[in-house]
Design an enzyme around this catalytic site. Structure first.
Site, mmCIF file in Angstrom:
data_model
loop_
_atom_site.group_PDB
_atom_site.id
_atom_site.type_symbol
_atom_site.label_atom_id
_atom_site.label_comp_id
_atom_site.label_asym_id
_atom_site.label_seq_id
_atom_site.Cartn_x
_atom_site.Cartn_y
_atom_site.Cartn_z
ATOM 1 N N ARG A 151 53.916 18.387 50.617
ATOM 2 C CA ARG A 151 54.446 17.137 51.168
ATOM 3 C C ARG A 151 55.971 17.111 51.100
ATOM 4 O O ARG A 151 56.633 16.582 52.007
ATOM 5 C CB ARG A 151 53.867 15.927 50.428
ATOM 6 C CG ARG A 151 54.219 14.619 51.109
ATOM 7 C CD ARG A 151 53.319 13.479 50.686
ATOM 8 N NE ARG A 151 53.620 12.286 51.471
ATOM 9 C CZ ARG A 151 54.557 11.409 51.153
ATOM 10 N NH1 ARG A 151 55.284 11.584 50.057
ATOM 11 N NH2 ARG A 151 54.775 10.346 51.905
ATOM 12 N N LYS A 159 65.427 15.195 34.796
ATOM 13 C CA LYS A 159 64.735 16.283 35.484
ATOM 14 C C LYS A 159 65.434 16.646 36.777
ATOM 15 O O LYS A 159 65.700 17.826 37.050
ATOM 16 C CB LYS A 159 63.280 15.896 35.741
ATOM 17 C CG LYS A 159 62.458 16.985 36.439
ATOM 18 C CD LYS A 159 62.201 16.658 37.886
ATOM 19 C CE LYS A 159 61.287 17.659 38.559
ATOM 20 N NZ LYS A 159 60.972 17.322 39.954
ATOM 21 N N ASP A 182 59.054 18.984 34.245
ATOM 22 C CA ASP A 182 58.189 18.179 35.107
ATOM 23 C C ASP A 182 56.796 18.143 34.482
ATOM 24 O O ASP A 182 56.604 18.529 33.327
ATOM 25 C CB ASP A 182 58.173 18.737 36.532
ATOM 26 C CG ASP A 182 57.466 20.090 36.622
ATOM 27 O OD1 ASP A 182 57.151 20.691 35.559
ATOM 28 O OD2 ASP A 182 57.214 20.560 37.742
#
Length: 283
Positions: free
Chosen positions: A136, A227, A246
């Site tokens: 995505r 992050k 992550d």
């Protein structure tokens, strides 16, 4: 018929696997593409088209409209990754379980190289990556480039798109990004682009800062947390000691490293890529 082009053959290297390089989650601009029966990856980096494929003689053949210096820098050819792995292993001798984990992760990930990408592209890409998956993210970034990037002709005569400038993204605004399906990330991307485009944040100035200063400076941007900041520093500024955390890395820390992040030294960012690749493929 290939038009303007540059062909560069990289001698067979254990440390150069095009699938691992482009599928390890560090860049979202490259897609598998077959030409003349040969599989490769194609995309755009810093306004230049790049195709990388494994030639019949075992070399990595790069077709691009950029020159050798750019290709060398982009694929980090000055770094000896066998020495990198030795250094990571030396930092993994804290206990047998850690050493075993990193040995397996590096064996599975041999061939990964850190791409030297543009800071603005990495900033927007990794804001897009928040609570998202790689297919995505790729789709969203491709749409952003088609809508707002400059189109140009590839060496194969096809139209490809550069990553849009901060000015183009800022001018489009949050509404256009929502229409492109960026969701909650649209407001972060629009605000960051406007801050960069207006000159209130100078991405080039980050290069001269120490790691901790650079991270904190990036985190002053709307929607940028630790992050994303570490990803930008690793992939956009070649700070190889940066270690983004992550969900996959958190999983490894909790299940493999006893809840504590080991010290991987100067190449912690490359260790992170080996771990990330291993976690995604071992489940």
């Amino acid at each position: 018929m290939i038009s303007r082009q540059y062909i560069y053959d990289i001698a067979p290297l254990e440390d150069f696997d095009i699938r691992l390089i482009f599928e390890c989650g560090q860049s979202f601009r490259f897609f598998p593409a077959e030409r003349d029966g040969r599989q490769g990856y194609e995309g755009v980096a810093a306004g230049s088209f790049i195709r990388a494929e494994k030639a019949r003689d075992g070399c990595i053949r790069v077709v691009s409209d950029a020159g050798k210096q750019f290709i060398d820098e982009y694929f980090d050819m000055s770094t000896d990754y066998s020495c990198v792995r030795s250094d990571i292993l030396a930092h993994s001798m804290q206990n047998a379980a850690l050493y075993d984990t990193m040995t397996r992760a590096m064996k599975a990930g041999t061939g990964i190289r850190i791409l030297h990408q543009e800071p603005f592209e990495t900033l927007i890409s990794f804001i897009t990556s928040q609570n998202n998956n790689i297919p995505r993210i790729r789709s969203l970034i491709a749409r952003l480039c088609r809508e707002l990037g400059n189109g140009f002709e590839s060496p194969y005569g096809e139209t490809v798109y550069a990553f849009p400038t901060a000015e183009a993204v800022a001018s489009a605004g949050e509404k256009a990004l929502l229409d492109m399906k960026f969701g909650f990330r649209a407001k972060y991307i629009a605000r960051c682009a406007e801050t960069v485009a207006s000159g209130r944040f100078d991405l080039s100035s980050v290069s001269g800062l120490r790691d901790d200063e650079a991270r904190m400076e990036l985190m002053t941007l709307y929607g940028v947390g630790p992050k994303v900041a570490n990803c930008v520093l690793l992939f956009g500024y070649a700070r190889k000691d940066m270690f983004p955390v992550d969900v996959w890395i958190k999983r490894a820390i909790n299940t493999r490293f006893g809840g504590t992040l080991p010290d991987f030294g100067a190449y912690a960012g490359i260790a992170q890529q080996y771990i990330f690749n291993n976690e995604r493929n071992e489940i």
